[in-house]
Design a protein around this motif. Sequence first.
Motif, PDB file in Angstrom:
ATOM      1  N   LEU A  41       0.808  -1.191   0.020  1.00  0.00           N
ATOM      2  CA  LEU A  41      -0.017  -0.067   0.271  1.00  0.00           C
ATOM      3  C   LEU A  41       0.889   1.315  -0.052  1.00  0.00           C
ATOM      4  CD1 LEU A  41      -3.220   0.954   1.747  1.00  0.00           C
ATOM      5  CD2 LEU A  41      -1.093   2.317   2.334  1.00  0.00           C
ATOM      6  N   ARG A  42       0.648   2.047  -0.954  1.00  0.00           N
ATOM      7  CA  ARG A  42       1.197   3.505  -0.861  1.00  0.00           C
ATOM      8  C   ARG A  42       0.566   4.432  -0.007  1.00  0.00           C
ATOM      9  NH1 ARG A  42       3.720   5.306  -6.176  1.00  0.00           N
ATOM     10  NH2 ARG A  42       4.438   3.408  -7.435  1.00  0.00           N
ATOM     11  N   ARG A  43       1.513   4.609   1.189  1.00  0.00           N
ATOM     12  CA  ARG A  43       0.861   5.485   2.273  1.00  0.00           C
ATOM     13  C   ARG A  43       0.715   6.851   1.659  1.00  0.00           C
ATOM     14  NH1 ARG A  43       2.022   4.698   8.138  1.00  0.00           N
ATOM     15  NH2 ARG A  43       2.098   2.464   8.654  1.00  0.00           N
ATOM     16  N   ASN A  44      -0.437   7.644   2.184  1.00  0.00           N
ATOM     17  CA  ASN A  44      -0.818   8.785   1.809  1.00  0.00           C
ATOM     18  C   ASN A  44      -1.163   9.009   0.440  1.00  0.00           C
ATOM     19  OD1 ASN A  44      -0.213   9.653   4.609  1.00  0.00           O
ATOM     20  ND2 ASN A  44       1.805   9.635   4.153  1.00  0.00           N
ATOM     21  N   VAL A  45      -1.412   7.875  -0.191  1.00  0.00           N
ATOM     22  CA  VAL A  45      -2.056   7.861  -1.521  1.00  0.00           C
ATOM     23  C   VAL A  45      -3.457   7.000  -1.472  1.00  0.00           C
ATOM     24  CG1 VAL A  45      -1.409   7.082  -4.019  1.00  0.00           C
ATOM     25  CG2 VAL A  45       0.278   8.399  -2.738  1.00  0.00           C
TER      26      VAL A  45
ATOM     27  N   ASP B 234      -1.530   8.181   6.662  1.00  0.00           N
ATOM     28  CA  ASP B 234      -0.607   7.452   7.940  1.00  0.00           C
ATOM     29  C   ASP B 234      -1.595   7.338   9.015  1.00  0.00           C
ATOM     30  OD1 ASP B 234       1.897   7.105   6.680  1.00  0.00           O
ATOM     31  OD2 ASP B 234       2.351   9.178   7.032  1.00  0.00           O
TER      32      ASP B 234
ATOM     33  N   MET C  41      -3.579   4.228   8.625  1.00  0.00           N
ATOM     34  CA  MET C  41      -2.774   2.802   8.621  1.00  0.00           C
ATOM     35  C   MET C  41      -2.417   2.619   9.855  1.00  0.00           C
ATOM     36  SD  MET C  41      -2.640   1.269   5.846  1.00  0.00           S
ATOM     37  CE  MET C  41      -1.268   0.317   5.966  1.00  0.00           C
TER      38      MET C  41
END
Lengths: 335, 335, 335
Positions: C295-299, C303, C306
């Motif tokens: 998973l691409r965080r902040n996309v 955060d 998550m």
Amino acid sequence: MTIRHFLTTQDYSRREIDELLDQAAEFKRSPQGRQLAGKAVALLFFNPSMRTRTSFELGAFQLGGHAVVLAPGKDAWPIEFEVGTVMDGDTEEHIAEVAQVLSRYADLIAVRAFPKFQDWAVDREDRVLKAFARYATVPVINMETITHPCQELAHAMALREHLGDLQNKKYVLTWTYHPKPLNTAVANSALLIATKLGMDVTLLCPSPDFVLDERYMAYGEENARQNGGSLQVSHDIEAAYRGADVVYAKSWGALPFFGQWEGEKAIREASKHFIVDEAKMALTNQAVFSHCLPLRRNVKATDAVMDSPACIAIDEAENRLHVQKAVMAALIGQG
Amino acid sequence: MTIRHFLTTQDYSRREIDELLDQAAEFKRSPQGRQLAGKAVALLFFNPSMRTRTSFELGAFQLGGHAVVLAPGKDAWPIEFEVGTVMDGDTEEHIAEVAQVLSRYADLIAVRAFPKFQDWAVDREDRVLKAFARYATVPVINMETITHPCQELAHAMALREHLGDLQNKKYVLTWTYHPKPLNTAVANSALLIATKLGMDVTLLCPSPDFVLDERYMAYGEENARQNGGSLQVSHDIEAAYRGADVVYAKSWGALPFFGQWEGEKAIREASKHFIVDEAKMALTNQAVFSHCLPLRRNVKATDAVMDSPACIAIDEAENRLHVQKAVMAALIGQG
Amino acid sequence: MTIRHFLTTQDYSRREIDELLDQAAEFKRSPQGRQLAGKAVALLFFNPSMRTRTSFELGAFQLGGHAVVLAPGKDAWPIEFEVGTVMDGDTEEHIAEVAQVLSRYADLIAVRAFPKFQDWAVDREDRVLKAFARYATVPVINMETITHPCQELAHAMALREHLGDLQNKKYVLTWTYHPKPLNTAVANSALLIATKLGMDVTLLCPSPDFVLDERYMAYGEENARQNGGSLQVSHDIEAAYRGADVVYAKSWGALPFFGQWEGEKAIREASKHFIVDEAKMALTNQAVFSHCLPLRRNVKATDAVMDSPACIAIDEAENRLHVQKAVMAALIGQG
């Protein structure tokens, strides 16, 4: 609960180091065990490896465990290490998830992550290894980043085997030529372990530019003080070799020119005579010679030195297997 | 003490070959064992593999051992094979160190190293394999270089299973088309084992340019003499197939044009009719057909042949597992 | 005799799914077993993997088996999947031989083969997986092709652990932004398993272009009917999140623009606000959040989401290990 990692030998007391070496000697005599029965080890290679991978994989097997070998960015996703980033670039996954998930699968995570060789101020933070140690919920082992503590133990074990008591033995860490500016990890590590074992250590290199990072020089001096040895820098080949009991060779890049390697090229190319040869070895106190391997023959050391009985590099390489089993057993072993 | 390797079947007597095949048949009936309990096997792939890697890795597991898979130059350092070189080029490590260190970690080293396809005079020296055999202090197995002895045993085992006694059976090794000039290893090996087993062997190929290296032709003739068989070369498809008991297909490059492959292209492209098809198989004595795999369907053999009961290529491939377990057990097995 | 594969959960009854989940929970409590003692599993990765490879490899080990990891086209030969082709192009070997030979070596074959992303009409036939199932003589497991049934089980297990009874829970599968158009496999799978477990499912996406393939929409509706749940499509973020018990995020490419991705770029780039954030989660019924990772965080998710207790993605990832052991044991386990 704090997790005990194996990131650097500086986190381990002299006594703990001796216990690891004793356990390694025991494994050398009797290789099979059940200390890791059913346990899983994840080996993460951001950089290639032969000895490290083989010795960890077989070490886990010999103790009843199993190692999974992963190469992030090759057979796994590229990993993000920054905190708070909007991950809209190349990285597909954050270290927080990688480390947590691997901790659910494996009982131990081992990481090889070399510097990027562009900015030493960044590389010296060792952030890949530290990120794993921060997010993992299982112990983490350093398989070479900016130090190489597993090599340190293997080296120390080979020296104990060949020289017995190491207190105040004269130990020369000599820079040697290599066509490329290499990682300082093994050089840093040689300083750490040789001073920790109370030896009188000379760091021999072509010029002050090749002195190691101040952090490791400071650790080396502190270790020397605590263990009754010494640490000095020399640019005089003859003086350094004279009376040496141990010659340990390694090439590395000069830190002031880190990332702008053209600046050190002239000194490097002018320093091919640092090669370890029979003439230099003749100045020593019948020293043993070693190197962490891989070694370019007739560039770092001559065939004559490599093929002489003084060379204990193969023993040192073998000992990687034994010391790593000792480290794994110490961190997650049972019974 | 001399180490027994498995580099070529020519180093093994007919009786020893038979014993390996008997042991392999025993493993086929009863796959699990403890002959390699706690033992480590290093598999070095200088070239890719599926069957070889899978069968060795699982074979070691089924006998209680563990195989480490290494790809030098990819996930290990590039290796120097010349003696006395100043290693200031691309290679980072000498075979002397690689072989010695692997010998400390593993009980057995297996090597796949194809020719470079530039100069047959160089490639025919098989120097990668020989260097391992020279420097290793444990047994070395040939996983295909310029011969492929493991494939020979698997092939022989499949023939024994389907034909029983092989003495003076008519064996046709037929060249077939492939868009690229391939290694002669399996063709050389087919000659060696078919003559060793006393068969009447015909090497069928488009022209004298495709005859195999004189070393293997000579071994084949010597084997034929010793074992009551024969060896002849033919360029006549119909005569060769007529009455055959075994048809074994393989493509390879013509040695006189080695490295200058444009020179053989015309003959190659004009020889697509060497494909194994039903019409040719109808000329035989209900021959079995086999191939070492991988096989390009409808280029080397038609779908009809591949999918017919005469095709025993899958059995041969399976037998790789069994014969390699027999070889490993013979070299380092216990109990 | 028909071989039971694990290609899609649609081939398994609700009761069989529940039994697999029960067995997985048992393995979570007690990881070591002998169900695969001496058994071999071949893992074929046409695409890279970390979680899948690690969890299968360690799962096999923990049950006494051994997994061989193969990457066709990289460390194995490129494979032909068409029937009747004259193989004079790039492929060196036909799936018929690959699957048959692997079936002789291994007791189980697991395959990861993503779409080619050029023509959905081709990719939706899932021909790599189906070819293995057709030619293999041992069970075949889907490790992600155009569905991802192992992920489904891991997801279902995590939901059961956190929510207990799932009947008529409100389940939102939300599309999220990703810079590239990704595989629909996990989205398809989320539909299948959520409807099979009787939940009230909302597929939330930016526009009708992002609705999933009609095959999976139809399966979802059929599953909903049979299990007392429902399936609807929504483009209204607020309505979808309101009262949700589960938020499952995934990005995927819009099928009408498959292979001509420029056509969906404008919608995609205009839909970054589909990111899962705290404001959206606040609309839910204290929903759990999950994602299959990476998973691409902040996309895809912030955060804050998550790192919140609502996030069960790490549990879901861990469960891959347990459910896959259950599947392997069901297909080839003994005792």
